[in-house]
Motif scaffolding. Structure first.
Motif, PDB file in Angstrom:
ATOM      1  N   GLU A   1     -39.709 -58.398 -67.048  1.00 42.28           N
ATOM      2  CA  GLU A   1     -38.722 -59.337 -67.151  1.00 42.28           C
ATOM      3  C   GLU A   1     -39.453 -60.433 -68.288  1.00 42.28           C
ATOM      4  OE1 GLU A   1     -37.019 -60.885 -63.715  1.00 42.28           O
ATOM      5  OE2 GLU A   1     -36.516 -58.820 -63.042  1.00 42.28           O
ATOM      6  N   ALA A   2     -40.656 -61.027 -68.041  1.00 50.41           N
ATOM      7  CA  ALA A   2     -41.196 -62.105 -68.732  1.00 50.41           C
ATOM      8  C   ALA A   2     -41.423 -61.501 -70.296  1.00 50.41           C
ATOM      9  CB  ALA A   2     -42.526 -62.415 -68.055  1.00 50.41           C
ATOM     10  N   LEU A   3     -41.831 -60.268 -70.166  1.00 51.61           N
ATOM     11  CA  LEU A   3     -42.130 -59.915 -71.654  1.00 51.61           C
ATOM     12  C   LEU A   3     -40.793 -59.990 -72.484  1.00 51.61           C
ATOM     13  CD1 LEU A   3     -44.565 -57.084 -70.902  1.00 51.61           C
ATOM     14  CD2 LEU A   3     -45.256 -58.993 -72.047  1.00 51.61           C
ATOM     15  N   VAL A   4     -39.826 -59.266 -72.039  1.00 51.33           N
ATOM     16  CA  VAL A   4     -38.507 -59.104 -72.864  1.00 51.33           C
ATOM     17  C   VAL A   4     -37.881 -60.845 -73.004  1.00 51.33           C
ATOM     18  CG1 VAL A   4     -36.131 -58.508 -72.660  1.00 51.33           C
ATOM     19  CG2 VAL A   4     -38.030 -57.147 -71.577  1.00 51.33           C
ATOM     20  N   ASP A   5     -37.978 -61.647 -71.898  1.00 52.37           N
ATOM     21  CA  ASP A   5     -37.534 -63.004 -71.951  1.00 52.37           C
ATOM     22  C   ASP A   5     -38.421 -63.740 -72.881  1.00 52.37           C
ATOM     23  OD1 ASP A   5     -35.257 -63.931 -70.574  1.00 52.37           O
ATOM     24  OD2 ASP A   5     -36.524 -64.130 -68.705  1.00 52.37           O
TER      25      ASP A   5
ATOM     26  N   ASN B   1     -39.230 -62.595 -75.672  1.00 57.34           N
ATOM     27  CA  ASN B   1     -39.256 -62.020 -77.043  1.00 57.34           C
ATOM     28  C   ASN B   1     -40.472 -61.472 -77.840  1.00 57.34           C
ATOM     29  OD1 ASN B   1     -36.390 -62.582 -77.077  1.00 57.34           O
ATOM     30  ND2 ASN B   1     -36.997 -64.702 -77.787  1.00 57.34           N
ATOM     31  N   VAL B   2     -41.257 -61.051 -76.739  1.00 59.93           N
ATOM     32  CA  VAL B   2     -42.531 -60.200 -77.023  1.00 59.93           C
ATOM     33  C   VAL B   2     -41.848 -58.760 -77.983  1.00 59.93           C
ATOM     34  CG1 VAL B   2     -44.383 -58.937 -76.414  1.00 59.93           C
ATOM     35  CG2 VAL B   2     -43.944 -60.988 -75.393  1.00 59.93           C
ATOM     36  N   ALA B   3     -42.608 -58.432 -79.052  1.00 58.79           N
ATOM     37  CA  ALA B   3     -42.214 -57.127 -79.723  1.00 58.79           C
ATOM     38  C   ALA B   3     -41.993 -55.925 -78.800  1.00 58.79           C
ATOM     39  CB  ALA B   3     -43.372 -56.938 -80.774  1.00 58.79           C
ATOM     40  N   PRO B   4     -40.766 -55.324 -79.203  1.00 56.61           N
ATOM     41  CA  PRO B   4     -40.629 -54.242 -78.233  1.00 56.61           C
ATOM     42  C   PRO B   4     -41.799 -53.053 -78.173  1.00 56.61           C
ATOM     43  CG  PRO B   4     -38.698 -54.787 -79.471  1.00 56.61           C
ATOM     44  CD  PRO B   4     -39.992 -55.626 -80.062  1.00 56.61           C
ATOM     45  N   ASP B   5     -42.311 -52.825 -79.337  1.00 58.56           N
ATOM     46  CA  ASP B   5     -43.309 -51.864 -78.859  1.00 58.56           C
ATOM     47  C   ASP B   5     -44.585 -52.073 -78.444  1.00 58.56           C
ATOM     48  OD1 ASP B   5     -44.095 -53.914 -81.089  1.00 58.56           O
ATOM     49  OD2 ASP B   5     -45.700 -52.462 -81.790  1.00 58.56           O
ATOM     50  N   ILE B   6     -44.779 -53.619 -78.126  1.00 49.72           N
ATOM     51  CA  ILE B   6     -45.941 -53.908 -77.289  1.00 49.72           C
ATOM     52  C   ILE B   6     -45.658 -54.038 -76.141  1.00 49.72           C
ATOM     53  CG2 ILE B   6     -47.446 -56.141 -76.808  1.00 49.72           C
ATOM     54  CD1 ILE B   6     -47.335 -56.944 -79.806  1.00 49.72           C
ATOM     55  N   ILE B   7     -44.344 -54.333 -75.798  1.00 47.05           N
ATOM     56  CA  ILE B   7     -43.707 -54.084 -74.196  1.00 47.05           C
ATOM     57  C   ILE B   7     -43.977 -52.711 -73.998  1.00 47.05           C
ATOM     58  CG2 ILE B   7     -41.753 -54.344 -72.524  1.00 47.05           C
ATOM     59  CD1 ILE B   7     -40.685 -56.568 -74.699  1.00 47.05           C
ATOM     60  N   GLY B   8     -43.467 -51.705 -74.585  1.00 47.54           N
ATOM     61  CA  GLY B   8     -43.996 -50.427 -74.088  1.00 47.54           C
ATOM     62  C   GLY B   8     -45.290 -50.152 -73.977  1.00 47.54           C
ATOM     63  N   ARG B   9     -45.945 -50.673 -74.772  1.00 46.81           N
ATOM     64  CA  ARG B   9     -47.635 -50.545 -74.593  1.00 46.81           C
ATOM     65  C   ARG B   9     -47.940 -50.878 -73.370  1.00 46.81           C
ATOM     66  NH1 ARG B   9     -49.985 -51.763 -80.488  1.00 46.81           N
ATOM     67  NH2 ARG B   9     -51.979 -51.457 -79.418  1.00 46.81           N
ATOM     68  N   VAL B  10     -47.678 -52.060 -73.055  1.00 46.75           N
ATOM     69  CA  VAL B  10     -47.985 -52.783 -71.802  1.00 46.75           C
ATOM     70  C   VAL B  10     -47.858 -52.343 -70.634  1.00 46.75           C
ATOM     71  CG1 VAL B  10     -47.687 -55.285 -70.440  1.00 46.75           C
ATOM     72  CG2 VAL B  10     -48.279 -55.213 -72.771  1.00 46.75           C
ATOM     73  N   MET B  11     -46.469 -51.730 -70.428  1.00 48.78           N
ATOM     74  CA  MET B  11     -45.889 -50.893 -69.477  1.00 48.78           C
ATOM     75  C   MET B  11     -46.482 -49.640 -69.174  1.00 48.78           C
ATOM     76  SD  MET B  11     -43.846 -53.463 -68.336  1.00 48.78           S
ATOM     77  CE  MET B  11     -43.216 -52.507 -66.856  1.00 48.78           C
ATOM     78  N   SER B  12     -46.921 -49.053 -70.381  1.00 47.36           N
ATOM     79  CA  SER B  12     -47.718 -47.766 -70.277  1.00 47.36           C
ATOM     80  C   SER B  12     -48.966 -47.981 -69.897  1.00 47.36           C
ATOM     81  CB  SER B  12     -47.797 -47.308 -71.680  1.00 47.36           C
ATOM     82  OG  SER B  12     -46.554 -46.867 -72.297  1.00 47.36           O
TER      83      SER B  12
ATOM     84  N   VAL C   1     -39.778 -68.945 -70.126  1.00 47.73           N
ATOM     85  CA  VAL C   1     -39.453 -68.230 -71.419  1.00 47.73           C
ATOM     86  C   VAL C   1     -40.867 -68.636 -72.321  1.00 47.73           C
ATOM     87  CG1 VAL C   1     -38.180 -67.978 -73.522  1.00 47.73           C
ATOM     88  CG2 VAL C   1     -36.980 -68.389 -71.201  1.00 47.73           C
ATOM     89  N   TRP C   2     -41.442 -67.786 -72.689  1.00 44.35           N
ATOM     90  CA  TRP C   2     -42.657 -67.900 -73.465  1.00 44.35           C
ATOM     91  C   TRP C   2     -42.410 -68.459 -74.985  1.00 44.35           C
ATOM     92  CZ3 TRP C   2     -45.937 -62.923 -72.069  1.00 44.35           C
ATOM     93  CH2 TRP C   2     -46.038 -62.614 -70.654  1.00 44.35           C
ATOM     94  N   SER C   3     -43.237 -69.364 -75.238  1.00 45.85           N
ATOM     95  CA  SER C   3     -43.162 -69.906 -76.742  1.00 45.85           C
ATOM     96  C   SER C   3     -43.780 -68.908 -77.424  1.00 45.85           C
ATOM     97  CB  SER C   3     -43.578 -71.323 -76.866  1.00 45.85           C
ATOM     98  OG  SER C   3     -45.026 -71.268 -76.449  1.00 45.85           O
ATOM     99  N   ASN C   4     -44.117 -68.921 -78.806  1.00 47.45           N
ATOM    100  CA  ASN C   4     -44.754 -68.005 -79.445  1.00 47.45           C
ATOM    101  C   ASN C   4     -46.173 -68.296 -79.202  1.00 47.45           C
ATOM    102  OD1 ASN C   4     -42.878 -66.761 -80.822  1.00 47.45           O
ATOM    103  ND2 ASN C   4     -42.790 -67.948 -82.552  1.00 47.45           N
ATOM    104  N   LYS C   5     -46.876 -69.563 -78.755  1.00 50.82           N
ATOM    105  CA  LYS C   5     -48.154 -69.831 -78.507  1.00 50.82           C
ATOM    106  C   LYS C   5     -48.599 -69.250 -77.361  1.00 50.82           C
ATOM    107  CE  LYS C   5     -51.119 -73.862 -78.152  1.00 50.82           C
ATOM    108  NZ  LYS C   5     -51.280 -75.175 -77.937  1.00 50.82           N
TER     109      LYS C   5
ATOM    110  N   LEU D   1     -31.280 -56.109 -64.209  1.00 46.95           N
ATOM    111  CA  LEU D   1     -32.310 -56.624 -63.234  1.00 46.95           C
ATOM    112  C   LEU D   1     -32.270 -58.117 -62.633  1.00 46.95           C
ATOM    113  CD1 LEU D   1     -35.479 -55.079 -64.993  1.00 46.95           C
ATOM    114  CD2 LEU D   1     -34.594 -54.414 -62.857  1.00 46.95           C
ATOM    115  N   LYS D   2     -31.803 -59.024 -63.711  1.00 41.80           N
ATOM    116  CA  LYS D   2     -31.452 -60.430 -63.276  1.00 41.80           C
ATOM    117  C   LYS D   2     -30.347 -60.304 -62.347  1.00 41.80           C
ATOM    118  CE  LYS D   2     -33.547 -62.996 -66.857  1.00 41.80           C
ATOM    119  NZ  LYS D   2     -33.320 -64.107 -68.098  1.00 41.80           N
ATOM    120  N   LYS D   3     -29.403 -59.508 -62.366  1.00 40.47           N
ATOM    121  CA  LYS D   3     -28.251 -59.415 -61.582  1.00 40.47           C
ATOM    122  C   LYS D   3     -28.362 -58.610 -60.198  1.00 40.47           C
ATOM    123  CE  LYS D   3     -25.069 -59.563 -65.519  1.00 40.47           C
ATOM    124  NZ  LYS D   3     -23.927 -59.004 -66.435  1.00 40.47           N
TER     125      LYS D   3
END
Length: 638
Positions: free
Chosen positions: A324-328, A330-341, A161-165, A593-595
């Motif tokens: 999974e790592a981005l969501v775990d 807690n990266v901002a949802p809009d950034i997750i969408g941009r990365v996956m795009s 799980v990523w820290s903010n840093k 996905l984890k299940k």
């Protein structure tokens, strides 16, 4: 290894991945057994580990040592190209990059591997396979970081799980990282004076060149060496004679991840940062420190050099692991969408390139455009294909046949890579969506002038378009055509509004959540139908009303707020609601996905408590309130 060099090499290794994950005493042990090799331009290292070029004579030589011992290679200075056995480029590497992980696999042969060629004078550190093998026998917990399969190395980095840093570049904007110290010179300035400005005044490796305040070029210290010194160019000549014209740029609000991808895609080391037409900073490779977690970049690079659909399909697990790592984390949802795009963009581009290699060069100009969530840069794990082809107006019927073959290849390739075919067949492989530019203009005019149900369905898909390959201007022309037609028929926004408010957020009698039965007869909440789609529809209406060029949901709301069409309170409420709903869905998909289950949009209320239930109710009330505001503002135009 000479003792005098050991501290310096140890410190160097401690700052690069994956050595930064080892205890310092193990890094020192590795450093003590490193060999140093100097390669001249054109020197080669083959897949069996044999290097060409002199090894540092200060290194002890073991009698009878084979020239074909295997090594992990670390580039200290210089640059190299990796090429497949058939000569196809595999990757370009620079300082602090590693290669040779596959060389550590006993099953890799010269036929199945690749070779590396020095692009300039290069200093390499060679770490013997035997050294790493010995360390991992006693410290097996670190072995995954050096596994021969990139997927295993990547997964080991993602199982945290990523820290903010640690979120690093995923949450940073270019403005957070780029330097504001930049050499800006006029196009008529002499080469000598530009060099002085770069070296003495600004201490910058790069200068941007402007003409009448407009950015027209860029020059780096490497360019100075190659184009001026090596060629004996007159230093009093104007810099415009040796500069690189039309440089790539980024904006302060772009993700550093996006900028890094551009650097890799176009093999550049610096990008001017431009805001409102003015250069405000510079982003260079030195700003992209190695210990940031940039798994998406690694995957994009691998996609870029894959040579078959089968190879591309093998990356599906890594794409899921990144999500999974981005969501775990807690990266901002809009950034997750941009990365996956960005990752989906890379798949599209590579499949188009492979198709062109098989079919031959395209017979005319074209634009491969994407639509829906992909165009909005809001890709998630359920995103399917929405795309189309816009051809030049001189396209013939035989040209269309070529593009139908190309689009069919790409569609099937995307499906094999985990991006399902569009159920509504809104894909370039459908003949209707593979047409010349003039036909597309006619489509938009007809849809806006008479938006009956079928036409409204068509335009709702293609109201968001973005070019990912080919003539980008075609997508811009169609966006302008859309705005022109809406200006001429303002009732269209009223019709869109009527359609958007037909579905109400799921709040019913006694303020309880309204649930529906799925095929499995379980009461669930369809978070996409009753929340996400409603917000996207509202953003589309407000964005079109202010002629926003962006298809992104949040950017459309932002533009409407800036133009005074959306109050500050309503703007903040809907943005917070959208972020929360996206996060809620992303975590729901992550749990599936984890299940080992198929992710979906159906939320079981039993899976969340009163806190989540209360937040959802608040979110639905905000959506309902904005629906009413849109009805008042736009329904009168019907």
């Amino acid at each position: 290894m000479p003792n005098a060099l050991l501290p310096n090499i140890t410190q160097f290794l401690c700052n690069i991945d994956p050595f930064d994950k080892l205890p310092k005493e193990l890094v020192r042990e590795v450093a003590s057994e490193i060999k140093i090799t100097y390669l001249g331009k054109g020197d080669t290292i083959d897949p069996c580990g044999e290097q060409v070029g002199p090894v540092d004579d200060s290194q002890p030589h073991i009698e009878g040592e084979s020239k074909k011992h295997k090594y992990l290679y670390v580039i200290r200075t210089g640059s190299m190209e990796q090429r497949q056995a058939d000569g196809v480029l595999r990757a370009r590497l620079g300082s602090e990059d590693l290669f040779g992980f596959t060389f550590l696999d006993d099953n890799v042969t010269s036929e199945s591997g690749y070779h590396a060629v020095a692009m300039e004078n290069t200093l390499l550190y060679l770490i013997p396979h035997a050294t790493l093998e010995r360390i991992f026998k006693t410290n097996p917990e670190y072995a995954e970081h050096f596994a021969s399969q990139a997927q295993i190395r990547l997964k080991s980095a993602l199982d945290v799980v990523w820290s903010n840093k640690e979120k690093g570049l995923f949450i940073k904007k270019v403005s957070d990282v780029a330097s504001g110290v930049i050499a800006i010179v006029d196009a008529s300035t002499s080469i000598k004076d530009v060099a002085h400005e770069m070296r003495i005044v600004k201490r910058s490796s790069t200068a941007v060149i402007c003409d009448d305040g407009k950015l027209v070029g860029i020059i780096t210290d490497r360019d100075m060496t190659k184009r001026v010194i090596a060629e004996g160019y007159d230093p009093s000549a104007p810099i415009k004679e040796v500069m690189t014209t039309a440089p790539l740029t980024v904006s302060p609000d772009d993700l550093v991840l996006h900028a890094a991808s551009l650097m890799m895609q176009h093999n550049v080391r610096g990008l001017p940062v431009v805001s409102e037409g003015k250069v405000v900073g510079l982003l260079t490779t030195s700003h992209l420190v190695q210990n940031h977690r940039m798994q998406a970049i690694f995957l994009i690079e691998k996609i870029k050099y894959a040579n078959s659909v089968r190879s591309l399909a093998s990356f599906t697990t890594e794409r899921q692991a990144i999500f999974e790592a981005l969501v775990d984390g807690n990266v901002a949802p809009d950034i997750i969408g941009r990365v996956m795009s960005m990752i989906m963009d890379a798949y599209n581009r590579r499949l188009i390139q492979i198709a062109i290699d098989k079919l031959g060069e395209p017979p005319c100009k074209f634009s491969w455009i994407v639509a829906g969530s992909h165009a909005r840069n809001e890709v998630h794990m359920l995103s399917d294909q929405d795309n189309a082809l816009v051809l030049s107006d001189d396209a013939t019927e035989s040209d269309k046949v070529y593009f139908r073959h190309l689009s069919q290849y790409v569609a099937n390739g995307l499906a094999a890579c985990g991006y399902p075919l569009c159920p509504g067949k809104f894909m370039a492989a459908t003949p209707k969506w593979c047409q010349p530019l003039s036909t597309w203009k006619h489509y938009y005019k007809k849809w806006v002038a008479n938006p009956e149900y079928e036409r409204l369905l068509n335009i709702s898909v293609f109201l968001e378009i973005r070019c990912v390959y080919g003539e980008a201007s075609y997508a811009e022309i169609l966006r302008d055509e859309l705005h022109v037609n809406i200006r001429a028929n303002r009732e269209f926004l009223g019709i869109l509004t009527r359609d958007a408010i037909n579905t109400q957020p799921p709040l019913g009698v006694f303020n309880k959540l309204v649930l529906e039965k799925t095929g499995e007869n379980k009461k669930t909440l369809d978070i996409k139908k009753y929340a996400i789609n409603l917000i996207i529809d509202l953003a589309r209406i407000y964005g079109l009303a202010v002629e926003c060029d962006s298809s992104n949901t949040e950017e459309r709301f932002t533009r409407a707020n800036e133009r005074g069409m959306l109050s500050e309170d309503a703007y903040k409420n809907i943005l917070n609601t959208y972020q929360y709903i996206l996060m809620f869905r992303q975590h729901h998909q992550l749990e599936a996905l984890k299940k080992g289950e198929e992710p979906d949009n159906h939320i079981n209320p039993d899976s969340f408590g009163s806190f989540e239930r209360g937040n959802l109710k608040d979110a639905f009330r905000i959506i309902s309130s904005l629906q009413e505001a849109a009805k008042v503002r736009f329904a009168g135009r019907m």
